[in-house]
Design a protein around this motif. Structure first.
Motif, mmCIF file in Angstrom:
data_model
loop_
_atom_site.group_PDB
_atom_site.id
_atom_site.type_symbol
_atom_site.label_atom_id
_atom_site.label_comp_id
_atom_site.label_asym_id
_atom_site.label_seq_id
_atom_site.Cartn_x
_atom_site.Cartn_y
_atom_site.Cartn_z
ATOM 1 N N THR A 185 0.843 -1.190 0.000
ATOM 2 C CA THR A 185 0.000 0.000 0.000
ATOM 3 C C THR A 185 0.882 1.245 0.000
ATOM 4 O O THR A 185 2.020 1.211 0.459
ATOM 5 N N TYR A 198 -3.556 3.996 -0.937
ATOM 6 C CA TYR A 198 -3.822 3.270 -2.182
ATOM 7 C C TYR A 198 -3.262 1.857 -2.106
ATOM 8 O O TYR A 198 -2.128 1.660 -1.648
ATOM 9 N N ILE A 228 -1.765 -1.280 -4.253
ATOM 10 C CA ILE A 228 -1.006 -1.317 -5.508
ATOM 11 C C ILE A 228 -1.930 -1.624 -6.693
ATOM 12 O O ILE A 228 -1.737 -1.102 -7.799
ATOM 13 N N GLU A 273 -4.958 -0.665 -7.084
ATOM 14 C CA GLU A 273 -5.615 0.592 -7.438
ATOM 15 C C GLU A 273 -4.684 1.467 -8.284
ATOM 16 O O GLU A 273 -5.107 2.103 -9.252
ATOM 17 N N LEU A 274 -3.413 1.483 -7.907
ATOM 18 C CA LEU A 274 -2.451 2.304 -8.648
ATOM 19 C C LEU A 274 -2.263 1.775 -10.062
ATOM 20 O O LEU A 274 -2.063 2.539 -11.002
ATOM 21 N N PHE A 308 -4.632 3.221 -12.759
ATOM 22 C CA PHE A 308 -4.444 4.522 -13.410
ATOM 23 C C PHE A 308 -4.133 4.263 -14.887
ATOM 24 O O PHE A 308 -3.566 3.220 -15.221
ATOM 25 N N LEU A 343 -2.107 11.503 -9.769
ATOM 26 C CA LEU A 343 -2.317 11.021 -8.402
ATOM 27 C C LEU A 343 -2.574 12.200 -7.463
ATOM 28 O O LEU A 343 -3.485 12.171 -6.624
ATOM 29 N N MET A 349 5.097 8.324 -12.144
ATOM 30 C CA MET A 349 4.996 7.263 -11.138
ATOM 31 C C MET A 349 5.021 5.961 -11.921
ATOM 32 O O MET A 349 4.235 5.764 -12.845
ATOM 33 N N PHE A 372 6.458 0.224 -6.940
ATOM 34 C CA PHE A 372 5.983 1.571 -7.217
ATOM 35 C C PHE A 372 7.118 2.551 -6.955
ATOM 36 O O PHE A 372 7.648 2.620 -5.852
#
Lengths: 324, 212
Positions: free
Chosen positions: A109, A122, A124, A126-127, A130, A159, A215, A232
């Protein structure tokens, strides 16, 4: 004696070039059809779900953004994944690839907090939802070598817009995971620790909002390998490589300039800005030239690593010799 | 001993043949040769302390070979820098030698080692005389200190290996200092150093109570 080993990923994990090129063509076609313009297809969703479960080396697809390409040829993935600095694993450049196996990138997270209206943690997955894109950037290490790498990610600005920085927020701080169980380099050795943990990096808010600031969750059409900062990380191509924090667990918006790890370790050598600048030498070595990995002769280092057109305006009126 | 001293070269050659030099071959070769320069130099400086501690006199026969290999690795290390790294860009190299202290001290160490290598033959010992030869070869202490300093200054903050070399060098030089002090303490007359002679002279004058 130094024993060199092959990279830790198996050859079976390397994407077959035909598949890779096929995917490129598919993406190019999809882009032409306008499919990637914000419309997420079922196919893409299932691919992302697959990537989410996937171990490192798993394929990760994203359309290449033609606005962010590089004139020079890509470096070999073998070089980009076997030669880099990631002091959390060790101070030698083969340590990350050799010892990267201990890092667990799931569950993971990322807390986005500080001076924001809507702080959020967040996952990972969810990221990864994007809108991802591939960008080819040059990476210039402060040690005077460079590589051309295709990253996959999304602009940090996307973000930050979600969490809504307050008017008092002036800087963004990136904090890397601190866990000596997963990062052997964080255990103090006989002569002490290499750096003060956790690793902290930072940008001015306008630098963070710049469209180049990416990112990153993948490279070379794959999920980011552990040794390159999984799962990330940030990539800031006009600054020396160490400014691009890896394995990030916290993004914090602050009013005061963050105290970065290298600044703490050697303030006379590493400043907060650390923009690539051939006219400002590191006190112990020249920054005028660099060796592109894979090339024999040194080449001249470009101002802001070749991104002067895009970023020079961020620094008008700032004395770059003083704010190195 | 020849085999052991040549092993790093064989290893490097093997890496070249199997294309196993990593992503940055020039840096890898430079670093490996630099490492072995320091290791050979420290090994040659370990001979005397080892002989003193173990009483094995034959060890001294290794010293010249180790010293010459240290010089050979230093020359190769320097050549790679000139040829492969900077490709005979003399102005840039000259600027670096003057501007970067770690290169300045590294160059100085190599320059200091050169006369030692040239006078390493038995004939040169005879020609110079044992005493002058020994005095000249004390330059190796300076070269070793500069060599370790070169490594300390070029390494990034957080890299601790140079301190290992520094600690070993300090130990090797420390043993010599302790041995020298002991020699002086146990045999002050035989030492006949200026300080000892002066001390004896002062003592005699103080003890001399005859009216003047």
């Amino acid at each position: 004696m130094l024993i060199r080993r092959a990279p830790t990923f198996r050859s079976s994990e390397i994407t077959d070039e035909k598949l890779y090129l096929g995917r490129r063509r598919f993406i190019a076609g999809a882009t032409a059809l306008g499919l990637s313009g914000g419309i997420v297809t079922d196919a893409l969703l299932s691919e992302l779900a697959e990537a989410a479960k996937a171990p490192q080396g798993a394929p990760l697809k994203a359309p290449r953004n033609p606005a962010f390409v590089h004139a020079d040829p890509l470096n070999k993935i073998e070089d980009a994944t076997s030669y880099n600095n990631f002091y959390e694993f060790g101070v030698n450049k083969d340590d990350p690839a050799r010892l990267g196996g201990t890092l667990k990138t799931r569950p993971w997270t990322v807390k986005v907090e500080g001076l924001v209206a809507k702080p959020k943690t967040y996952d990972i997955d969810e990221l990864l939802r994007f809108p991802l894109e591939e960008r080819v950037y040059s990476l210039r290490c402060v040690e005077a070598w460079s590589m051309i790498i295709p990253w996959i990610g999304f602009p940090l600005s996307a973000l930050l817009k979600q969490v809504e920085p307050t008017s008092t927020a002036k800087y963004v701080e990136f904090v890397t995971l601190h866990d000596p169980q997963q990062f052997p380099g964080q255990k103090p050795g006989f002569f002490g620790s290499s750096l003060d943990w956790p690793y902290v990096e930072g940008l001015r808010l306008d630098e963070a909002m710049h469209p180049l600031t990416l990112m990153t969750v993948g490279m070379y059409g794959q999920v980011l390998p552990n040794q390159n900062g999984a799962p990330f990380r940030v990539v800031v191509p006009w600054k020396y490589g160490f400014k691009s924090g890896k394995s990030i667990v916290r993004v914090r918006l602050t009013a005061d300039q963050p105290k970065t790890s290298w600044e703490k370790a050697a303030p006379q050598e590493y400043g907060f800005y650390s923009n690539v600048n051939p006219t400002v030498d590191h006190p112990r070595w020249s920054q005028a030239t660099e060796r592109r990995i894979g090339e024999f002769r040194r080449r001249k280092t470009l101002m802001f690593n070749g991104y002067a057109d895009q970023v020079a305006s961020l620094y008008t009126g700032l004395d770059l010799k003083k704010h190195y | 001993m020849w085999l052991a001293a040549l092993a790093p070269l064989a290893y490097l050659a093997g890496c070249v043949l199997t294309d196993n030099l990593g992503a940055n071959p020039i840096d890898f070769v430079t670093d490996t040769l630099g490492d072995w320069t320091l290791r050979m130099l420290l090994a040659s400086l370990a001979v005397t302390p080892l002989r003193l501690l173990t009483g094995q006199a034959w060890l001294v026969t290794l010293r010249r070979l180790l010293g010459l290999f240290a010089f050979a690795y230093a020359v190769m290390h320097f050549s790679v820098w000139v040829v492969l790294d900077f490709f005979f860009d003399w102005p840039l190299m000259a600027a670096d030698i003057v501007k970067r202290p770690y290169i300045t001290v590294g160059m100085t160490a190599l320059v200091l080692l050169t006369p030692l290598a040239l006078t390493s033959t038995a004939g040169m010992v005879k020609r110079l005389g044992a005493r002058a030869w020994r005095r000249l070869h004390r330059l190796v202490y300076v070269a070793a200190i500069l060599g370790v300093l070169h490594y300390l200054w070029l390494a990034k903050v957080g890299v601790k290996t140079p301190w290992v070399y520094a600690a070993i060098l300090a130990l090797l030089l420390g043993i010599r200092i302790v041995a020298a002090v002991r020699r002086r303490a146990s045999a002050p007359r035989a030492g006949a150093s200026v300080e000892a002679a002066r001390a004896r002279w002062v003592k005699r004058r103080l003890e001399d109570t005859r009216p003047r």
